[in-house]
Design an enzyme around this catalytic site. Structure first.
Site, PDB file in Angstrom:
ATOM      1  N   LYS A 225      33.492  28.161  20.648  1.00  0.00           N
ATOM      2  CA  LYS A 225      33.595  29.465  21.055  1.00  0.00           C
ATOM      3  C   LYS A 225      32.626  30.219  21.765  1.00  0.00           C
ATOM      4  CE  LYS A 225      33.161  32.784  17.955  1.00  0.00           C
ATOM      5  NZ  LYS A 225      32.505  33.793  16.609  1.00  0.00           N
ATOM      6  N   ASP A 243      38.359  32.576  18.235  1.00  0.00           N
ATOM      7  CA  ASP A 243      37.921  33.867  16.624  1.00  0.00           C
ATOM      8  C   ASP A 243      38.777  33.764  15.774  1.00  0.00           C
ATOM      9  OD1 ASP A 243      38.727  35.912  17.568  1.00  0.00           O
ATOM     10  OD2 ASP A 243      37.363  37.680  17.634  1.00  0.00           O
TER      11      ASP A 243
END
Length: 357
Positions: A225, A243
């Site tokens: 991420k 997220d």
């Protein structure tokens, strides 16, 4: 003298025969004429009636209105895109949800349409972490775990003022760094991560942030991420940022049923061209922060309600839903202290610094 009467008789006989021959023709001609006259009598009242109606329909003193031909059947008009803008402000209460057995083609079309709609709602979407270079971005992204971008943006100015380079942060006193990072939460673990990744950058990459995924994920505290945030926003290389907001929304929209971030990334990435991945991430995350909240989504103020299978999970009353909007959608400051000019031009307000009333 006796032959003369015979001749006369003969003549009269011929005349009688001729007259007999002429009589059927005359009768036929008479019948035809009678039929024609009858037809004229029948049609004339109709014409007179039509004329009277025309006179009544026509304005006084004016000529009779001409009889108009029936218009040709028109093709159904396609409503232009701008005409649907009003629907966005007040989404319909009755929403047609996608079928449970939605085909792959229908899913791709709906997913891409949602992204297009969100691009119109958030044309100024951008990474909401303040940064001036890749080093600042990777550090800020690591610090954003388990806290808001706003809190990170209020904290990093002091950190980067004291430690502007990877070499500076690598040689920093951990206790001093902890004190600066305390407002972000989990400050001891985050201190260890940012000092560790700074040492790795200084020792293994010459003090520069690498631009490859396989190198970034080797840095302490950096996962896929964080790596995609850096690649997409510091190097312009497409990536999907999965997220908590992204995970929540793509499941609500039935883009995927996966729960593992890596599997979500793969499933959603397959629905879009690679060139859309970075902006898609911004659009989805912004929508999750402003409208489609975790606990109580503002369904009644959602611009993509007609496309959402989860419509109705939150507040559907438009007036009540407006009160749930956050950041610039709710007339409040954003998360960046130094936002891009495009955001300010769109009516966004910069966040206050740490400690401001």
């Amino acid at each position: 003298m006796k032959k003369e009467p015979t001749a006369r008789a003969s003549g009269s006989s011929e005349g009688t025969t001729a007259a007999a021959k002429k009589t059927p023709a005359k009768k036929a001609a008479g019948k035809t004429a009678a039929k024609t006259a009858a037809a004229k009598k029948e049609t004339s009242p109709t014409k007179r009636t039509a004329a009277k109606k025309a006179k009544k329909a026509a304005p006084a003193g004016g000529p009779a209105a001409p009889v108009k031909k029936a218009p040709l059947a028109k093709k159904p008009l396609v409503v232009p895109k701008k005409a649907t803008a009003a629907v966005k402000a007040a989404p319909a209460k009755t929403v047609v949800k996608p079928a449970a057995n939605e085909s792959r083609t229908a899913l791709v079309r709906r997913a891409r349409r949602i992204n297009r709609e969100l691009a119109e709602v958030y044309p100024y979407a951008h990474p909401e972490l303040d940064f001036e270079n890749p080093f600042q971005l990777v550090v800020a992204t690591v610090l954003s775990a388990q806290t808001t971008d706003l809190r990170v943006n209020q904290t990093t100015p002091a950190l980067f003022a004291k430690y502007p380079t990877p070499e500076d942060l690598a040689a920093a006193n951990p206790e001093e760094v902890e004190e600066i990072l305390r407002p972000t939460g989990f400050f001891r673990a985050k201190t260890k991560s940012v000092i560790g990744l700074s040492k790795a950058l200084a020792e293994d990459f010459g003090g520069e942030v690498p631009g490859r995924l396989e190198d970034l994920v080797k840095l302490p505290g950096v996962g896929r991420k964080t790596a995609f945030v850096v690649l997409g926003n510091a190097f312009g290389r497409p990536g999907i940022t999965v997220d908590t907001h992204f995970q929540r929304l793509v499941r609500r929209w039935r883009w995927t049923e996966e729960t593992d971030p890596d599997k979500i990334e793969a499933a959603v990435g397959a629905l879009f061209p690679k060139s859309d991945w970075t902006d898609l991430s911004h659009h989805v995350i912004w929508h999750g922060r402003r409208i489609c909240h975790a606990r109580k989504p503002a369904c009644g103020a959602c611009p993509i309600a007609p496309l959402c299978p989860a419509y109705g999970e939150g507040e559907t009353d438009p007036e009540k839903a407006k009160k749930l909007l956050k950041y610039e959608k709710g007339g409040l400051p954003g998360q960046r202290l130094k936002p891009p000019q495009a955001y300010l031009d769109a009516g966004g307000r910069p966040a206050p610094p740490l400690g401001a009333g």
